[in-house]
Design a protein around this motif. Structure first.
Motif, mmCIF file in Angstrom:
data_model
loop_
_atom_site.group_PDB
_atom_site.id
_atom_site.type_symbol
_atom_site.label_atom_id
_atom_site.label_comp_id
_atom_site.label_asym_id
_atom_site.label_seq_id
_atom_site.Cartn_x
_atom_site.Cartn_y
_atom_site.Cartn_z
ATOM 1 N N GLY A 143 10.903 37.736 29.254
ATOM 2 C CA GLY A 143 9.867 36.901 29.844
ATOM 3 C C GLY A 143 9.256 37.460 31.104
ATOM 4 N N LEU A 144 9.457 38.763 31.372
ATOM 5 C CA LEU A 144 8.896 39.392 32.571
ATOM 6 C C LEU A 144 7.501 39.931 32.256
ATOM 7 C CD1 LEU A 144 12.071 41.346 33.772
ATOM 8 C CD2 LEU A 144 11.235 39.133 34.595
ATOM 9 N N PRO A 145 6.565 39.819 33.196
ATOM 10 C CA PRO A 145 5.202 40.306 32.932
ATOM 11 C C PRO A 145 5.109 41.827 32.843
ATOM 12 C CG PRO A 145 5.419 39.609 35.217
ATOM 13 C CD PRO A 145 6.680 39.194 34.531
ATOM 14 N N GLY A 146 6.050 42.538 33.419
ATOM 15 C CA GLY A 146 6.046 43.994 33.417
ATOM 16 C C GLY A 146 7.051 44.504 34.432
ATOM 17 N N LEU A 147 7.096 45.818 34.610
ATOM 18 C CA LEU A 147 8.068 46.416 35.515
ATOM 19 C C LEU A 147 7.435 47.490 36.386
ATOM 20 C CD1 LEU A 147 11.139 46.899 33.117
ATOM 21 C CD2 LEU A 147 10.809 45.071 34.809
ATOM 22 N N TYR B 229 0.365 52.835 23.778
ATOM 23 C CA TYR B 229 1.606 52.078 23.649
ATOM 24 C C TYR B 229 1.946 51.277 24.908
ATOM 25 C CZ TYR B 229 2.366 55.108 19.603
ATOM 26 O OH TYR B 229 2.226 55.769 18.410
ATOM 27 N N ALA B 230 1.323 51.579 26.028
ATOM 28 C CA ALA B 230 1.609 50.880 27.286
ATOM 29 C C ALA B 230 0.366 50.897 28.156
ATOM 30 C CB ALA B 230 2.788 51.525 28.014
ATOM 31 N N ASN B 231 0.322 49.966 29.113
ATOM 32 C CA ASN B 231 -0.777 49.938 30.077
ATOM 33 C C ASN B 231 -0.281 49.360 31.389
ATOM 34 O OD1 ASN B 231 -0.720 47.101 29.790
ATOM 35 N ND2 ASN B 231 -2.292 47.151 28.194
ATOM 36 N N ARG B 232 -1.152 49.292 32.368
ATOM 37 C CA ARG B 232 -0.809 48.719 33.673
ATOM 38 C C ARG B 232 -1.662 47.476 33.915
ATOM 39 N NH1 ARG B 232 2.437 51.599 37.127
ATOM 40 N NH2 ARG B 232 2.721 53.830 36.701
ATOM 41 N N SER B 233 -1.071 46.507 34.567
ATOM 42 C CA SER B 233 -1.807 45.297 34.879
ATOM 43 C C SER B 233 -2.695 45.528 36.099
ATOM 44 C CB SER B 233 -0.839 44.138 35.167
ATOM 45 O OG SER B 233 -0.128 44.393 36.379
ATOM 46 N N MET B 234 -3.755 44.733 36.199
ATOM 47 C CA MET B 234 -4.644 44.813 37.343
ATOM 48 C C MET B 234 -4.000 44.235 38.596
ATOM 49 S SD MET B 234 -7.298 46.326 36.176
ATOM 50 C CE MET B 234 -8.470 46.035 37.493
ATOM 51 N N VAL B 235 -3.029 43.355 38.411
ATOM 52 C CA VAL B 235 -2.328 42.731 39.533
ATOM 53 C C VAL B 235 -0.929 43.318 39.629
ATOM 54 C CG1 VAL B 235 -1.500 40.567 40.527
ATOM 55 C CG2 VAL B 235 -3.631 40.604 39.209
ATOM 56 N N GLY B 236 -0.628 43.943 40.717
ATOM 57 C CA GLY B 236 0.698 44.514 40.922
ATOM 58 C C GLY B 236 0.900 45.894 40.331
ATOM 59 N N ASN B 237 -0.033 46.342 39.483
ATOM 60 C CA ASN B 237 0.034 47.680 38.891
ATOM 61 C C ASN B 237 1.347 47.908 38.143
ATOM 62 O OD1 ASN B 237 -1.316 50.116 38.396
ATOM 63 N ND2 ASN B 237 -0.206 51.159 40.015
ATOM 64 N N ILE B 238 1.846 46.868 37.488
ATOM 65 C CA ILE B 238 3.110 46.985 36.771
ATOM 66 C C ILE B 238 2.865 47.514 35.362
ATOM 67 C CG2 ILE B 238 4.339 45.207 38.073
ATOM 68 C CD1 ILE B 238 3.558 43.191 35.971
ATOM 69 N N MET B 239 3.873 48.166 34.803
ATOM 70 C CA MET B 239 3.784 48.748 33.460
ATOM 71 C C MET B 239 4.143 47.701 32.415
ATOM 72 S SD MET B 239 5.524 52.498 34.132
ATOM 73 C CE MET B 239 6.949 51.819 34.995
ATOM 74 N N ARG B 240 3.370 47.686 31.306
ATOM 75 C CA ARG B 240 3.604 46.719 30.243
ATOM 76 C C ARG B 240 3.505 47.411 28.883
ATOM 77 N NH1 ARG B 240 -1.140 42.612 31.936
ATOM 78 N NH2 ARG B 240 -2.266 44.503 31.325
ATOM 79 N N ILE B 241 4.242 46.924 27.921
ATOM 80 C CA ILE B 241 4.155 47.425 26.552
ATOM 81 C C ILE B 241 3.018 46.711 25.833
ATOM 82 C CG2 ILE B 241 5.801 45.733 25.630
ATOM 83 C CD1 ILE B 241 6.829 47.950 23.764
#
Length: 302
Positions: free
Chosen positions: A242-246, A279-291
């Motif tokens: 349930g985490l938005p990214g890392l 296969y992955a991208n970064r969010s605009m908020v926090g620049n976290i990595m997501r699948i």
């Protein structure tokens, strides 16, 4: 020239001696020139007189050659062989030589990705002995952060830090490693052994009593071969939790807990490979990595 045209035999003597059969028109031109005296206008030329012997080579004015300039530019920028890549980069160890060859493939052969077989080929071309434990030495270059694993299995590429190693040399990279070793010295005890360092739990994982080590429908973490795919596995686990990214530091902690840590210095290189594949991208908020969804589908095929 016909027989009728050769009706005059010209003979000149003095500081030079010249004799030759010429036509009447050419003889008239010579006589007119001699009688006109200095400063007079040159007569209208008739038929072309016979060519005089070529001047000695030393009399001709030589134009400057551009070849030395071309050669100079070649010496400053272009690398003509894998052997020269080793010499310019001052590569000493086997992992350094492998990295120099990788940079040669990128800049001189235009190869953004390569395999271990390509590096072996350059060892042969430069007449360097192929290492006995080739894969082990290659893995050292990967762990040093100089070479990264690519999108497909077996494909690799040069890291940003080592991309210009041919011109800049390994001194800065070696110094960086030395500073890291020196920085760990204060934590060593009297016996010289480094004390175990306690890594604080990242805030995003602080509320979890247990971190799962398996994902339904996906191969176990320890069976995933590429570091790039291990990063994707960690991002999938984060989504399941349930985490938005890392962030990179959070992935490093998580993968260390899973039994095979991905160093933060290599994180960006592995992520770029995943990003290029979609296969992955970064969010605009926090620049976290997501699948991504494509990343989830790919992970189930491993």
């Amino acid at each position: 020239m016909t027989r009728q045209e050769k009706e005059v035999h010209l003979a000149l003597s003095g500081r030079i001696v010249f004799e030759q059969d010429i036509s009447v028109a050419q003889g008239a031109l010579v006589i007119s020139t001699l009688q006109s005296g200095p400063g007079a206008d040159a007569p209208i030329p008739g038929p072309e007189p016979p060519a005089l012997p070529p001047a000695p080579a030393g009399w001709a004015e030589r134009e400057p050659r551009e070849a030395p300039v071309i050669e100079e530019g070649r010496r400053q920028g272009q690398v003509e062989s894998p052997r020269q890549a080793l010499e310019r980069s001052d590569a000493k160890t086997i992992p350094e030589k492998m990295t120099a060859f990788a940079a040669y493939l990128l800049h001189e052969e235009g190869r953004e990705e390569f395999t271990q077989s390509d590096i072996r080929r350059l060892f042969q071309r430069s007449r360097e002995r192929i290492p006995s434990h080739f894969s082990r030495e290659f893995d050292k270059a990967v762990r040093a952060g100089w070479i990264h694993e690519g999108e497909e299995k077996g494909q690799c590429y040069v890291s940003e830090s080592a991309k210009n190693v041919i011109n800049e040399g390994f001194s800065s990279l070696r110094g960086r490693s030395a500073r890291k070793r020196d920085g760990s010295a204060p934590s060593a005890g009297k016996s010289g052994r480094k004390k175990a360092r306690t890594v604080p739990v990242p805030e995003v994982f602080a509320e979890f009593d247990n971190i799962p080590s398996a994902i339904d429908g996906v191969a176990p973490y320890h069976r995933v071969g590429l570091k790039r795919d291990k990063l994707l596995w960690a991002l999938q686990l984060a989504r399941n939790l349930g985490l938005p990214g890392l962030q990179s530091t959070e992935v490093a902690w998580l993968t260390d807990r899973l039994g095979d840590a991905i160093p933060t210095r290599d994180m960006n290189g592995h992520f770029k490979g995943l990003q290029r594949s979609g296969y992955a991208n970064r969010s605009m908020v926090g620049n976290i990595m997501r699948i991504t969804e494509a990343g989830e589908e790919y992970l189930r095929t491993l």
